[in-house]
Scaffold this motif. Structure first.
Motif, PDB file in Angstrom:
ATOM      1  N   VAL A  86       0.838  -1.198   0.000  1.00 39.40           N
ATOM      2  CA  VAL A  86       0.000   0.000   0.000  1.00 39.40           C
ATOM      3  C   VAL A  86       0.875   1.250   0.000  1.00 39.40           C
ATOM      4  N   GLY A  87       1.962   1.228   0.742  1.00 35.81           N
ATOM      5  CA  GLY A  87       2.860   2.378   0.802  1.00 35.81           C
ATOM      6  C   GLY A  87       3.437   2.717  -0.557  1.00 35.81           C
ATOM      7  N   SER A  88       3.851   1.702  -1.283  1.00 32.39           N
ATOM      8  CA  SER A  88       4.402   1.910  -2.622  1.00 32.39           C
ATOM      9  C   SER A  88       3.334   2.461  -3.563  1.00 32.39           C
ATOM     10  N   LEU A  89       2.148   1.956  -3.461  1.00 33.63           N
ATOM     11  CA  LEU A  89       1.048   2.437  -4.299  1.00 33.63           C
ATOM     12  C   LEU A  89       0.744   3.899  -3.995  1.00 33.63           C
ATOM     13  N   GLN A 112       2.817   6.105  -2.767  1.00 33.16           N
ATOM     14  CA  GLN A 112       3.931   6.913  -3.267  1.00 33.16           C
ATOM     15  C   GLN A 112       3.784   7.176  -4.765  1.00 33.16           C
ATOM     16  N   LYS A 113       3.398   6.158  -5.519  1.00 37.10           N
ATOM     17  CA  LYS A 113       3.224   6.320  -6.963  1.00 37.10           C
ATOM     18  C   LYS A 113       2.089   7.291  -7.278  1.00 37.10           C
ATOM     19  N   VAL A 114       0.998   7.173  -6.542  1.00 35.92           N
ATOM     20  CA  VAL A 114      -0.142   8.067  -6.753  1.00 35.92           C
ATOM     21  C   VAL A 114       0.240   9.499  -6.392  1.00 35.92           C
ATOM     22  N   SER A 115       0.942   9.668  -5.288  1.00 39.48           N
ATOM     23  CA  SER A 115       1.375  10.995  -4.852  1.00 39.48           C
ATOM     24  C   SER A 115       2.329  11.612  -5.870  1.00 39.48           C
ATOM     25  N   HIS A 116       3.276  10.833  -6.362  1.00 37.07           N
ATOM     26  CA  HIS A 116       4.232  11.330  -7.348  1.00 37.07           C
ATOM     27  C   HIS A 116       3.524  11.733  -8.640  1.00 37.07           C
ATOM     28  N   SER A 117       2.595  10.921  -9.095  1.00 34.66           N
ATOM     29  CA  SER A 117       1.840  11.242 -10.309  1.00 34.66           C
ATOM     30  C   SER A 117       1.021  12.513 -10.123  1.00 34.66           C
ATOM     31  N   TRP A 118       0.408  12.662  -8.952  1.00 38.13           N
ATOM     32  CA  TRP A 118      -0.389  13.846  -8.665  1.00 38.13           C
ATOM     33  C   TRP A 118       0.487  15.106  -8.675  1.00 38.13           C
ATOM     34  N   GLN A 119       1.672  15.026  -8.069  1.00 43.85           N
ATOM     35  CA  GLN A 119       2.580  16.168  -8.048  1.00 43.85           C
ATOM     36  C   GLN A 119       3.051  16.539  -9.454  1.00 43.85           C
TER      37      GLN A 119
END
Length: 64
Positions: free
Chosen positions: A19-22, A24-31
């Protein structure tokens, strides 16, 4: 006496995911999306001054 345990990082059921990795990916894409929106909302002259490629240059690089 020594006890050795083995933790398998992959679940045998196939339903386990990090879940943490997921997140992080969502947060990075959003940024990245937000940064692109901010840059694209700037006037063309300012984008040119900071070195943001024009649409024509970006299209030419994809063709090559």
């Amino acid at each position: 006496m020594t006890t050795i345990t083995y933790r398998d990082s992959k679940s045998s059921s196939g339903l386990h995911f990090d879940v943490g990795s997921l997140l992080q990916k969502v947060s990075h894409s959003w940024q990245q999306w937000q940064a692109a929106r901010e840059i694209e909302s700037m006037p063309f002259d300012i984008r040119k001054d900071v070195g943001y490629p024009s649409a024509e240059a970006a299209d030419e690089r994809k063709v090559m």
